[in-house]
Scaffold this motif. Structure first.
Motif, PDB file in Angstrom:
ATOM      1  N   SER A   5     -14.513 -22.160 154.737  1.00 42.03           N
ATOM      2  CA  SER A   5     -15.425 -21.275 155.037  1.00 42.03           C
ATOM      3  C   SER A   5     -16.014 -20.756 153.864  1.00 42.03           C
ATOM      4  O   SER A   5     -17.338 -20.683 153.896  1.00 42.03           O
ATOM      5  CB  SER A   5     -14.750 -20.461 155.974  1.00 42.03           C
ATOM      6  N   ALA A   6     -15.613 -20.228 152.828  1.00 44.46           N
ATOM      7  CA  ALA A   6     -15.988 -19.433 151.890  1.00 44.46           C
ATOM      8  C   ALA A   6     -16.706 -20.543 150.965  1.00 44.46           C
ATOM      9  O   ALA A   6     -18.003 -20.127 150.430  1.00 44.46           O
ATOM     10  CB  ALA A   6     -15.039 -18.941 150.975  1.00 44.46           C
ATOM     11  N   ASP A   7     -16.207 -21.921 150.912  1.00 45.81           N
ATOM     12  CA  ASP A   7     -17.017 -22.649 149.945  1.00 45.81           C
ATOM     13  C   ASP A   7     -18.238 -23.085 150.785  1.00 45.81           C
ATOM     14  O   ASP A   7     -19.349 -23.190 150.091  1.00 45.81           O
ATOM     15  CB  ASP A   7     -16.303 -23.939 149.812  1.00 45.81           C
ATOM     16  N   GLY A   8     -18.203 -23.053 152.131  1.00 44.83           N
ATOM     17  CA  GLY A   8     -19.485 -23.541 152.881  1.00 44.83           C
ATOM     18  C   GLY A   8     -20.650 -22.437 152.661  1.00 44.83           C
ATOM     19  O   GLY A   8     -21.658 -22.685 152.825  1.00 44.83           O
ATOM     20  N   LEU A   9     -19.977 -21.189 152.885  1.00 45.83           N
ATOM     21  CA  LEU A   9     -21.171 -19.941 152.683  1.00 45.83           C
ATOM     22  C   LEU A   9     -21.735 -19.992 151.382  1.00 45.83           C
ATOM     23  O   LEU A   9     -22.823 -19.644 151.171  1.00 45.83           O
ATOM     24  CB  LEU A   9     -20.398 -18.550 153.120  1.00 45.83           C
ATOM     25  N   GLN A  10     -20.743 -20.066 150.334  1.00 44.04           N
ATOM     26  CA  GLN A  10     -21.355 -20.345 149.034  1.00 44.04           C
ATOM     27  C   GLN A  10     -22.333 -21.643 148.719  1.00 44.04           C
ATOM     28  O   GLN A  10     -23.283 -21.398 148.325  1.00 44.04           O
ATOM     29  CB  GLN A  10     -20.067 -20.535 148.016  1.00 44.04           C
ATOM     30  N   TRP A  11     -22.120 -22.519 149.392  1.00 38.86           N
ATOM     31  CA  TRP A  11     -22.864 -24.072 149.297  1.00 38.86           C
ATOM     32  C   TRP A  11     -24.289 -23.653 149.807  1.00 38.86           C
ATOM     33  O   TRP A  11     -25.347 -23.625 149.396  1.00 38.86           O
ATOM     34  CB  TRP A  11     -22.579 -25.169 149.911  1.00 38.86           C
ATOM     35  N   LEU A  12     -24.238 -22.772 151.116  1.00 34.51           N
ATOM     36  CA  LEU A  12     -25.486 -22.417 151.504  1.00 34.51           C
ATOM     37  C   LEU A  12     -26.245 -21.367 150.859  1.00 34.51           C
ATOM     38  O   LEU A  12     -27.370 -21.464 150.738  1.00 34.51           O
ATOM     39  CB  LEU A  12     -25.132 -21.729 153.018  1.00 34.51           C
ATOM     40  N   SER A  13     -25.585 -20.692 150.348  1.00 36.08           N
ATOM     41  CA  SER A  13     -26.294 -19.361 149.690  1.00 36.08           C
ATOM     42  C   SER A  13     -26.897 -20.107 148.269  1.00 36.08           C
ATOM     43  O   SER A  13     -28.170 -19.419 147.924  1.00 36.08           O
ATOM     44  CB  SER A  13     -25.042 -18.221 149.121  1.00 36.08           C
ATOM     45  N   ASP A  14     -26.024 -20.977 147.449  1.00 37.36           N
ATOM     46  CA  ASP A  14     -26.705 -21.519 146.364  1.00 37.36           C
ATOM     47  C   ASP A  14     -27.809 -22.372 146.666  1.00 37.36           C
ATOM     48  O   ASP A  14     -28.687 -22.381 145.847  1.00 37.36           O
ATOM     49  CB  ASP A  14     -25.682 -22.558 145.893  1.00 37.36           C
ATOM     50  N   ARG A  15     -28.120 -22.883 148.020  1.00 39.57           N
ATOM     51  CA  ARG A  15     -29.441 -23.513 148.082  1.00 39.57           C
ATOM     52  C   ARG A  15     -30.280 -22.682 148.991  1.00 39.57           C
ATOM     53  O   ARG A  15     -31.433 -23.381 149.488  1.00 39.57           O
ATOM     54  CB  ARG A  15     -28.945 -24.626 148.971  1.00 39.57           C
ATOM     55  N   ARG A  16     -30.106 -21.431 148.967  1.00 40.15           N
ATOM     56  CA  ARG A  16     -30.823 -20.550 150.049  1.00 40.15           C
ATOM     57  C   ARG A  16     -31.337 -21.412 151.180  1.00 40.15           C
ATOM     58  O   ARG A  16     -32.421 -21.321 151.406  1.00 40.15           O
ATOM     59  CB  ARG A  16     -32.320 -20.292 149.117  1.00 40.15           C
ATOM     60  N   ALA A  17     -30.372 -21.845 152.040  1.00 40.93           N
ATOM     61  CA  ALA A  17     -30.365 -22.588 153.111  1.00 40.93           C
ATOM     62  C   ALA A  17     -31.039 -21.801 154.301  1.00 40.93           C
ATOM     63  O   ALA A  17     -31.852 -22.377 155.101  1.00 40.93           O
ATOM     64  CB  ALA A  17     -29.218 -23.070 153.601  1.00 40.93           C
ATOM     65  N   PHE A  18     -30.978 -20.434 154.050  1.00 36.51           N
ATOM     66  CA  PHE A  18     -31.256 -19.639 155.487  1.00 36.51           C
ATOM     67  C   PHE A  18     -32.866 -19.099 155.092  1.00 36.51           C
ATOM     68  O   PHE A  18     -33.114 -18.005 154.075  1.00 36.51           O
ATOM     69  CB  PHE A  18     -30.490 -18.568 155.455  1.00 36.51           C
ATOM     70  N   LYS A  19     -33.838 -19.636 155.196  1.00 37.12           N
ATOM     71  CA  LYS A  19     -35.195 -19.408 155.086  1.00 37.12           C
ATOM     72  C   LYS A  19     -35.900 -19.029 156.470  1.00 37.12           C
ATOM     73  O   LYS A  19     -35.955 -19.734 157.310  1.00 37.12           O
ATOM     74  CB  LYS A  19     -36.064 -20.443 154.422  1.00 37.12           C
ATOM     75  N   GLY A  20     -36.228 -17.622 156.498  1.00 38.96           N
ATOM     76  CA  GLY A  20     -36.795 -17.128 157.763  1.00 38.96           C
ATOM     77  C   GLY A  20     -38.024 -16.286 157.607  1.00 38.96           C
ATOM     78  O   GLY A  20     -38.079 -15.872 156.332  1.00 38.96           O
ATOM     79  N   ASP A  21     -38.818 -16.204 158.395  1.00 38.97           N
ATOM     80  CA  ASP A  21     -40.068 -15.405 158.353  1.00 38.97           C
ATOM     81  C   ASP A  21     -39.504 -14.083 158.794  1.00 38.97           C
ATOM     82  O   ASP A  21     -39.551 -13.704 159.912  1.00 38.97           O
ATOM     83  CB  ASP A  21     -40.994 -16.129 159.237  1.00 38.97           C
ATOM     84  N   ILE A  22     -39.277 -13.182 157.924  1.00 42.17           N
ATOM     85  CA  ILE A  22     -38.540 -11.956 158.175  1.00 42.17           C
ATOM     86  C   ILE A  22     -39.737 -11.188 158.922  1.00 42.17           C
ATOM     87  O   ILE A  22     -39.420 -10.442 159.962  1.00 42.17           O
ATOM     88  CB  ILE A  22     -38.293 -11.191 157.173  1.00 42.17           C
ATOM     89  N   ASP A  23     -41.101 -11.136 158.767  1.00 43.62           N
ATOM     90  CA  ASP A  23     -41.927 -10.220 159.458  1.00 43.62           C
ATOM     91  C   ASP A  23     -42.169 -10.949 160.924  1.00 43.62           C
ATOM     92  O   ASP A  23     -42.171 -10.092 161.767  1.00 43.62           O
ATOM     93  CB  ASP A  23     -43.151 -10.412 158.713  1.00 43.62           C
ATOM     94  N   ALA A  24     -42.285 -12.090 161.084  1.00 44.26           N
ATOM     95  CA  ALA A  24     -42.190 -12.758 162.293  1.00 44.26           C
ATOM     96  C   ALA A  24     -40.971 -12.295 163.235  1.00 44.26           C
ATOM     97  O   ALA A  24     -41.084 -11.922 164.473  1.00 44.26           O
ATOM     98  CB  ALA A  24     -42.426 -14.024 162.379  1.00 44.26           C
TER      99      ALA A  24
END
Length: 52
Positions: A5-24
């Motif tokens: 799980s930690a490796d998966g979260l690190q992988w996502l974080s390294d690739r900035r996988a979570f891109k959201g429109d915060i204002d929206a």
């Protein structure tokens, strides 16, 4: 948290996988908090218990 799980979260974080429109998102959910705010208000104690 498992090592996988930690490796998966690190992988996502390294690739900035979570891109959201915060204002929206805040327009839909005005109480949306940043990770830091949510951790400060609700999660820090739970994480301390989990990690001890």
């Amino acid at each position: 948290m498992s090592h996988d799980s930690a490796d998966g979260l690190q992988w996502l974080s390294d690739r900035r996988a979570f891109k959201g429109d915060i204002d929206a998102l805040r327009a839909i959910h005005p109480a949306l908090m940043s990770f830091g705010t949510g951790l400060h208000r609700h999660g820090a104690q739970q994480l301390k218990q989990l990690l001890n």
